[in-house]
Design a protein around this motif. Structure first.
Motif, PDB file in Angstrom:
ATOM      1  N   PRO A  26       0.810  -1.225   0.000  1.00  0.00           N
ATOM      2  CA  PRO A  26       0.000   0.000   0.000  1.00  0.00           C
ATOM      3  C   PRO A  26       0.839   1.269   0.000  1.00  0.00           C
ATOM      4  CG  PRO A  26      -0.064  -1.036   2.158  1.00  0.00           C
ATOM      5  CD  PRO A  26       0.594  -2.009   1.234  1.00  0.00           C
ATOM      6  N   LYS A  53      -4.734   2.670  -4.857  1.00  0.00           N
ATOM      7  CA  LYS A  53      -5.777   1.871  -4.211  1.00  0.00           C
ATOM      8  C   LYS A  53      -6.280   0.769  -5.137  1.00  0.00           C
ATOM      9  CE  LYS A  53      -7.568   5.465  -1.116  1.00  0.00           C
ATOM     10  NZ  LYS A  53      -8.769   6.247  -0.743  1.00  0.00           N
ATOM     11  N   VAL A  93      -3.699  -2.001  -5.382  1.00  0.00           N
ATOM     12  CA  VAL A  93      -3.647  -2.769  -4.134  1.00  0.00           C
ATOM     13  C   VAL A  93      -4.802  -3.759  -4.071  1.00  0.00           C
ATOM     14  CG1 VAL A  93      -3.836  -2.623  -1.622  1.00  0.00           C
ATOM     15  CG2 VAL A  93      -2.368  -1.021  -2.856  1.00  0.00           C
TER      16      VAL A  93
END
Length: 286
Positions: free
Chosen positions: A230, A235, A238
């Motif tokens: 992360p 985002k 991830v």
């Protein structure tokens, strides 16, 4: 298999590397699943980047096997204290040392403090790393290039050089490389290059130290759920992390740690210059 191993990472982003484990959702799994057989009884180990991720899991696995550990980390104090707590709960002894392994004098101090605290050194795990994804080679600045190489490979030289005078026959050096050293990574060109250098370092040093019966091996993890993920990717990336390997999921740190226990123990007494590949099923020529 624990149910949590099948939980995909939630979309999240951290702004500072190498990242903070306590902020991650879900939390990486660090504790070993089963009691071990004290394969590292009375051994002393240094683990760089041992506050979180793979390093924490290795530290806990080593302690469960009877080792005492020195954990080095940059400045992730909360994660380091949690690792220390887990080690003490497991009945182990832990020395925490904060600082930047890019500094050769700091690496000298790590070894000196370990010897002062435990009286010897049997195992060195070079593990600390950074990575900074870029779309093009043109986007990799000199500053980034230098930081990546200084952290990921120069520090391995510094810490190993400091440790060598104290490593005796039967000692083990274990270097963390990566699957990217074997298959490359279009967005991690400098990182993958350092990981390739680690493979060369491992094989060369293994040959150099074989007559002294000091073994040098490596572990090349695939996608493992650590704070570096992360802290490196968006985002969206991830949330998709690890889904492209044959097993369809990222690995957990405690699924990688047994490779280090094996290489550190007498079970691997006839292995040197080798790389173990816990990578979710990618076949690489390693």
């Amino acid at each position: 298999m624990k149910e949590t191993k099948d939980k995909a990472p939630k979309a999240q982003k951290q702004d500072k590397q190498p990242g903070d484990q306590f902020k991650m959702d879900p939390q990486p799994e660090s504790k070993a699943d089963n009691a071990q057989a004290k394969k590292l009884e009375s051994k002393v180990a240094i683990i760089s980047g041992g506050d979180s991720g793979i390093g924490r899991a290795v530290a806990l696995a080593f302690v469960r096997e009877g080792a005492q550990v020195c954990i080095t980390y940059l400045d992730e104090e909360k994660d380091a204290k949690e690792t220390e707590k887990l080690i003490k709960e497991a009945g182990g002894n832990c020395l925490l040392i904060a600082g930047d392994v890019r500094d050769d004098k700091h690496c000298d101090a790590i070894v000196a403090k370990t010897i002062d605290s435990f009286g010897k050194l049997d195992i060195l795990v070079n593990n600390a790393a950074v990575q900074y994804p870029q779309k093009s080679l043109l986007d990799i600045s000199n500053e980034q290039l230098q930081k990546t190489f200084q952290t990921n490979i120069f520090a391995y030289f510094y810490l190993t050089r400091a440790a060598l005078p104290y490593l005796k026959e039967g000692a083990s050096i274990i270097n963390t490389t990566s699957v990217t050293a074997y298959r490359g990574s279009e967005h991690l060109i400098d990182y993958a290059s350092t990981k390739g250098a680690i493979v060369g370092f491992t094989r060369s040093l293994a040959n150099n130290l074989a007559k002294k019966n000091i073994r040098v091996n490596g572990v090349a993890p695939g996608p493992i759920w650590t704070p570096l993920i992360p802290a490196s990717f968006s985002k969206k990336k991830v949330a998709e992390f690890g889904k492209d390997v044959p097993m369809g999921r990222p690995g957990q740190p405690n699924e990688v740690a047994p490779s280090y226990v094996f290489l550190a123990s007498d079970d691997a007494s006839y292995m040197t210059g080798q790389i173990i590949h816990p990578n979710g099923g990618e076949v690489v020529n390693g």
